[in-house]
Design an enzyme around this catalytic site. Structure first.
Site, PDB file in Angstrom:
ATOM      1  N   HIS A 194     -19.014  18.081  12.288  1.00 10.18           N
ATOM      2  CA  HIS A 194     -19.389  19.298  12.838  1.00 10.18           C
ATOM      3  C   HIS A 194     -18.669  19.332  14.312  1.00 10.18           C
ATOM      4  O   HIS A 194     -17.943  20.370  14.570  1.00 10.18           O
ATOM      5  CB  HIS A 194     -20.824  19.269  13.131  1.00 10.18           C
ATOM      6  CG  HIS A 194     -21.858  19.273  11.972  1.00 10.18           C
ATOM      7  ND1 HIS A 194     -22.789  18.204  11.337  1.00 10.18           N
ATOM      8  CD2 HIS A 194     -21.918  20.284  10.801  1.00 10.18           C
ATOM      9  CE1 HIS A 194     -23.441  18.711  10.473  1.00 10.18           C
ATOM     10  NE2 HIS A 194     -22.682  19.785   9.946  1.00 10.18           N
ATOM     11  N   LYS A 196     -33.012  23.450   1.966  1.00  9.84           N
ATOM     12  CA  LYS A 196     -33.141  21.834   2.793  1.00  9.84           C
ATOM     13  C   LYS A 196     -34.627  21.819   3.194  1.00  9.84           C
ATOM     14  O   LYS A 196     -34.860  22.196   4.213  1.00  9.84           O
ATOM     15  CB  LYS A 196     -32.257  21.593   3.543  1.00  9.84           C
ATOM     16  CG  LYS A 196     -30.646  21.773   2.943  1.00  9.84           C
ATOM     17  CD  LYS A 196     -29.551  21.723   4.122  1.00  9.84           C
ATOM     18  CE  LYS A 196     -28.400  21.614   3.349  1.00  9.84           C
ATOM     19  NZ  LYS A 196     -27.201  21.534   4.539  1.00  9.84           N
ATOM     20  N   ARG A 220     -14.476  20.962   4.010  1.00 13.13           N
ATOM     21  CA  ARG A 220     -14.112  19.676   3.492  1.00 13.13           C
ATOM     22  C   ARG A 220     -13.255  19.618   2.323  1.00 13.13           C
ATOM     23  O   ARG A 220     -12.415  18.668   2.048  1.00 13.13           O
ATOM     24  CB  ARG A 220     -15.286  18.799   3.674  1.00 13.13           C
ATOM     25  CG  ARG A 220     -15.996  18.488   4.765  1.00 13.13           C
ATOM     26  CD  ARG A 220     -17.470  17.925   4.659  1.00 13.13           C
ATOM     27  NE  ARG A 220     -18.253  19.107   4.318  1.00 13.13           N
ATOM     28  CZ  ARG A 220     -19.445  19.024   4.225  1.00 13.13           C
ATOM     29  NH1 ARG A 220     -20.072  18.108   4.336  1.00 13.13           N
ATOM     30  NH2 ARG A 220     -20.476  20.007   3.825  1.00 13.13           N
ATOM     31  N   SER A 241     -24.389  15.519   6.670  1.00 14.95           N
ATOM     32  CA  SER A 241     -25.630  15.089   7.587  1.00 14.95           C
ATOM     33  C   SER A 241     -26.500  14.250   6.308  1.00 14.95           C
ATOM     34  O   SER A 241     -27.072  13.216   6.858  1.00 14.95           O
ATOM     35  CB  SER A 241     -26.325  16.434   7.790  1.00 14.95           C
ATOM     36  OG  SER A 241     -25.717  17.310   8.751  1.00 14.95           O
TER      37      SER A 241
HETATM   38  P1  ADP Z   1     -25.532  24.299   5.963  1.00 18.78           P
HETATM   39  O1  ADP Z   1     -26.896  23.901   5.700  1.00 18.78           O
HETATM   40  O2  ADP Z   1     -25.217  25.888   6.557  1.00 18.78           O
HETATM   41  O3  ADP Z   1     -24.244  23.991   5.218  1.00 18.78           O
HETATM   42  P2  ADP Z   1     -24.591  22.114   7.633  1.00 18.78           P
HETATM   43  O4  ADP Z   1     -25.118  21.693   9.155  1.00 18.78           O
HETATM   44  O5  ADP Z   1     -24.536  21.227   6.431  1.00 18.78           O
HETATM   45  O6  ADP Z   1     -25.309  23.523   7.380  1.00 18.78           O
HETATM   46  O7  ADP Z   1     -23.054  22.445   7.850  1.00 18.78           O
HETATM   47  C1  ADP Z   1     -22.530  23.409   8.669  1.00 18.78           C
HETATM   48  C2  ADP Z   1     -21.128  23.879   8.500  1.00 18.78           C
HETATM   49  O8  ADP Z   1     -20.317  22.713   8.754  1.00 18.78           O
HETATM   50  C3  ADP Z   1     -20.594  24.059   7.043  1.00 18.78           C
HETATM   51  O9  ADP Z   1     -19.793  25.246   7.089  1.00 18.78           O
HETATM   52  C4  ADP Z   1     -20.192  22.785   6.647  1.00 18.78           C
HETATM   53  O10 ADP Z   1     -19.229  22.989   5.269  1.00 18.78           O
HETATM   54  C5  ADP Z   1     -19.462  22.260   7.904  1.00 18.78           C
HETATM   55  N1  ADP Z   1     -19.471  20.854   7.740  1.00 18.78           N
HETATM   56  C6  ADP Z   1     -20.334  19.964   7.598  1.00 18.78           C
HETATM   57  N2  ADP Z   1     -20.060  18.687   7.866  1.00 18.78           N
HETATM   58  C7  ADP Z   1     -18.329  18.783   8.204  1.00 18.78           C
HETATM   59  C8  ADP Z   1     -17.413  17.909   8.287  1.00 18.78           C
HETATM   60  N3  ADP Z   1     -17.665  16.533   8.216  1.00 18.78           N
HETATM   61  N4  ADP Z   1     -16.367  18.089   8.793  1.00 18.78           N
HETATM   62  C9  ADP Z   1     -16.114  19.720   8.752  1.00 18.78           C
HETATM   63  N5  ADP Z   1     -17.213  20.475   8.495  1.00 18.78           N
HETATM   64  C10 ADP Z   1     -18.468  20.180   8.250  1.00 18.78           C
END
Ligand code: ADP
Length: 163
Positions: free
Chosen positions: A17, A41, A91, A130
């Site tokens: 992130h 979630k 990703r 996460s």
């Molecule tokens: P959500 O519940 O909205 O998916 P996340 O916190 O899981 O929220 O992810 C928020 C954003 O960050 C999403 O667009 C996700 O694809 C992106 N994201 C999560 N992990 C990574 C990573 N390792 N590298 C790049 N983008 C990521």
């Protein structure tokens, strides 16, 4: 001023992130990280308030990154904060499919006022999420490569809480 909204659960925020925030903050005047409640979630590790505090602490020295807790529809949070676009991280192809659907829905429900811009994940963090970080943490494996030291510390404090 070009402002963009980066919505997500961030439970917890990972280096993946953070890499997206870095890419976007290089390109736009301001990046607003919006911690959204994700109804799909259910079992979160950190409350929204805890996430707001720790992510704010992480970025307190970075002028063009702000952190908020968002309520309701992401597009409404974007409009309220004068953001023309939502940014998301990609990703894999699996991410692409779901982000494409979200992009179209968000355009539709915002009458084309909110677009989506995707950034590609850094190779190093392509498999970081996460949920993987939480899995590793619960089985006592090192999470140092995937989260900032401050976030690791907050996770370790949680361990004390539930022991
Ligand atoms: P959500 O519940 O909205 O998916 P996340 O916190 O899981 O929220 O992810 C928020 C954003 O960050 C999403 O667009 C996700 O694809 C992106 N994201 C999560 N992990 C990574 C990573 N390792 N590298 C790049 N983008 C990521």
């Amino acid at each position: 001023m070009s402002k963009v909204l980066y919505p997500g659960s961030f439970d917890p925020i990972t280096k993946g992130h953070m890499n997206i925030v870095e890419q976007a903050s290089d390109m736009f005047d301001e990046v607003i990280i919006a911690i959204m409640r994700n109804s799909a979630k259910k079992n979160s590790m950190f409350t929204v308030k805890e996430r707001l505090e720790m992510i704010s602490e992480l970025y307190h020295r970075i002028d063009n990154v702000r952190v908020i807790a968002g309520e309701g529809a992401t597009v409404d949070v974007a409009i309220k904060n004068e953001c023309k676009a939502i940014i998301r991280g990609l990703r894999s192809l699996a991410d692409f499919d779901s982000e494409l659907a979200l992009c179209h829905i968000n355009r539709e429900i915002s009458d084309n006022r909110v677009n989506t811009i995707c950034f590609f994940a850094d190779q190093k963090y392509q498999f970081v999420s996460s949920s993987i970080v939480k899995e590793l943490y619960y089985i006592d494996k090192d999470i140092t490569p995937y989260v900032d030291p401050l976030i690791k510390e907050k996770m370790m404090e949680k361990r004390i809480d539930f022991r």
